[in-house]
Design an enzyme around this catalytic site. Structure first.
Site, PDB file in Angstrom:
ATOM      1  N   TYR A   1       0.985  -1.241  -0.022  1.00 20.78           N
ATOM      2  CA  TYR A   1      -0.005   0.074  -0.135  1.00 20.78           C
ATOM      3  C   TYR A   1       0.660   1.333  -0.074  1.00 20.78           C
ATOM      4  O   TYR A   1       1.876   1.307   0.688  1.00 20.78           O
ATOM      5  CB  TYR A   1      -0.880   0.079   1.164  1.00 20.78           C
ATOM      6  CG  TYR A   1      -1.927   1.145   1.533  1.00 20.78           C
ATOM      7  CD1 TYR A   1      -2.688   1.349   0.323  1.00 20.78           C
ATOM      8  CD2 TYR A   1      -1.635   2.218   2.089  1.00 20.78           C
ATOM      9  CE1 TYR A   1      -3.678   2.367   0.373  1.00 20.78           C
ATOM     10  CE2 TYR A   1      -2.598   3.238   2.586  1.00 20.78           C
ATOM     11  CZ  TYR A   1      -3.613   3.230   1.460  1.00 20.78           C
ATOM     12  OH  TYR A   1      -4.364   4.440   1.624  1.00 20.78           O
TER      13      TYR A   1
ATOM     14  N   ASP B   1       9.404   2.790   0.115  1.00 15.90           N
ATOM     15  CA  ASP B   1       8.155   3.392   0.898  1.00 15.90           C
ATOM     16  C   ASP B   1       8.380   2.889   2.475  1.00 15.90           C
ATOM     17  O   ASP B   1       8.063   1.743   2.700  1.00 15.90           O
ATOM     18  CB  ASP B   1       6.783   2.953   0.510  1.00 15.90           C
ATOM     19  CG  ASP B   1       5.838   3.683   1.130  1.00 15.90           C
ATOM     20  OD1 ASP B   1       5.577   4.233   2.079  1.00 15.90           O
ATOM     21  OD2 ASP B   1       4.539   3.516   0.958  1.00 15.90           O
TER      22      ASP B   1
ATOM     23  N   LYS C   1       3.769   8.582   9.233  1.00 14.87           N
ATOM     24  CA  LYS C   1       3.606   8.042  10.568  1.00 14.87           C
ATOM     25  C   LYS C   1       4.290   8.402  11.551  1.00 14.87           C
ATOM     26  O   LYS C   1       4.066   9.302  12.141  1.00 14.87           O
ATOM     27  CB  LYS C   1       3.518   6.381  10.441  1.00 14.87           C
ATOM     28  CG  LYS C   1       2.312   6.131   9.217  1.00 14.87           C
ATOM     29  CD  LYS C   1       1.881   4.660   9.378  1.00 14.87           C
ATOM     30  CE  LYS C   1       0.449   4.500   8.728  1.00 14.87           C
ATOM     31  NZ  LYS C   1       0.526   3.938   7.229  1.00 14.87           N
TER      32      LYS C   1
END
Ligand SMILES: *Cc1c(COP(=O)(O)O)cnc(C)c1O
Length: 434
Positions: free
Chosen positions: A145, A240, A268
């Site tokens: 994702y 990522d 995050k």
């Protein structure tokens, strides 16, 4: 008696005006069934719902809460900073300091741009990769994702898989057709895809350890192979590390595995619970971005002072001696408890972890990619176990395809809660299965 009537009532009300009652799909508990818990406060390793149930939290706001929720030092810092204003739309000293802290931990990020979400970071990284190489196609892996940018909503794991949407409607075919997808940990298929798209692939984007298809590590040799094949083909390698950044180590997977990607995305943890993300990499690539170069990318709230302050303080706390030893020890313990207590109740459970993140599957062996997750791991057993764990005061990620997160505030007392709680939850699962 465990009950969640207040959450049920709030969810009912929420659905009248908020789409699906939530502002991000996985929060809706659609995958595990039942009603989402409405959270009213957090502290350290714990969250409380609106019915005053207390849970050991393994979601940690999906990663950011790595120093523990509502950490007093972070709170003090953001209150102090907020007194000078909330947002300026002009540069501040702290943005440079945060970028320096990131660059010190991740030297591959020679030049950095701060943005407000992981989605934005990944979209922007792809844009500059396309500009730099003059190519259109990107290659990603099944189950990874990279946010909800149009190019990425192709076989995108967790939230998307959970909802049973192979793709998303609304993504033009012309966009999706520029995204190539191959299974993770499968060098053969990767090689074939490169051969079939010679000189067309701008970049390979990868979660170097996948956290959005459950938790799946790269097998030995896979990331070096990825570095090699992208280099040979003039394609950029984008790590990522929105989830793994400062989560698996101070830095990221690239530090653990000694790989230098061309570009990296973060999110995050680096925002400490506030909307903050970043992308960065080789100077000659990043210098193509405005105001230096022709690749446009901007943001009204980019580098927001409160978010930056939360990120700075979070990284400072993480940099203290022993942080990652503690995170790893507790995480490995939780991981072993799941396997052990599962086995005691007659279930085959496998689990893996890195730093402060772990995953577990109801499966006989660890899957190496999302294809294997789908055929060999039981989502049904996970869902029943998830609800049984909630009743024992343990809040796991509400999907079989998500990783779980441990914080510095998790320790021996939470391990004890988990030992007893997992045992009872597996026993309930066994009883339910008869
Ligand atoms: C969460 C996540 C994103 C998206 O970040 P948002 O801040 O939710 O937009 C991208 N990539 C990975 C690996 C993620 O885990």
């Amino acid at each position: 008696m465990y009950q969640t009537n207040e959450s049920k009532k709030l969810f009912f009300e929420a659905q009248k005006t908020l789409v699906g009652g939530v502002n991000s799909p996985v929060r809706a508990f659609k995958s595990v069934g039942g009603t989402p818990l409405f959270i009213k406060k957090t502290e350290g390793a714990y969250i409380w719902d609106e019915d005053n149930n207390k849970y050991v939290d393994f979601v940690g706001s999906w990663g950011p809460a790595i120093v523990g929720h509502t950490h007093p030092e972070v709170l003090e810092e953001i209150v102090k900073v907020a007194q000078n204003g909330f947002s300026f739309g002009a540069p501040t000293k702290r943005e440079t300091l945060l970028a320096e802290a990131i660059n010190n931990a991740l030297p591959s990020m020679e030049k950095i741009r701060l943005v407000s979400s992981g989605t934005e970071a990944c979209m922007s990284a792809i844009r500059v990769a396309r500009a730099f190489t003059g190519r259109s196609k990107i290659l990603k892996f099944t189950g990874c994702y990279h946010g909800h940018g149009d190019s990425f909503l192709v076989k995108a794991g967790s939230g998307v898989a959970t909802l049973g949407l192979p793709d998303s409607l609304g993504v033009p075919e012309s966009v999706a057709s520029n995204t190539l997808v191959v299974p993770f940990n499968d060098p053969g298929q990767l090689e074939e895809m490169f051969a079939r798209n010679k000189d067309q692939i701008a970049a390979v984007i990868v979660e170097p350890y996948i956290g959005n298809a459950g938790f799946i590590k790269a097998q030995p040799g896979f990331l070096p192979f990825l570095r090699k094949i992208t280099g040979e083909n003039g394609s950029l390698l984008i790590f990522d590390e929105v989830m793994t950044g400062f989560r698996v180590a101070f830095g990221g997977v690239q530090i653990l595995e000694k790989i230098t990607p061309d570009l990296t995305t973060l999110g995050k943890v680096i925002g400490g619970g506030f909307p903050l993300a970043a992308y960065g990499g080789k100077k000659e690539i990043m210098d193509m971005i405005a105001p230096l170069g022709p690749v446009y990318q901007a943001g009204t709230l980019s580098g927001n002072p409160i978010a930056v302050a939360a990120g700075q303080k979070t990284l400072e706390i993480l940099s203290r001696a022993g942080s990652y030893t503690h995170l790893s020890e507790v995480t490995q313990n939780i991981s072993s408890l799941l396997v052990e207590e599962g086995k005691n109740a007659g279930f085959k459970v496998v689990s893996d972890s890195a730093g402060g993140m772990f995953g577990f599957f109801f499966s006989a062996s660890l899957p190496k990619n999302f294809e294997e997750v789908k055929v060999q791991c039981s989502q049904e057993l996970f869902n029943t176990f998830f609800h049984a764990a909630l009743r024992e005061g343990i809040y796991l990620a509400p999907s079989a395809f998500e990783a779980c997160f441990v914080s510095l505030a998790h320790g021996s007392s939470e391990l004890l809660t988990c030992k007893n709680g997992f045992r009872k939850a597996f026993q309930a699962l066994a009883a339910n299965n008869q």
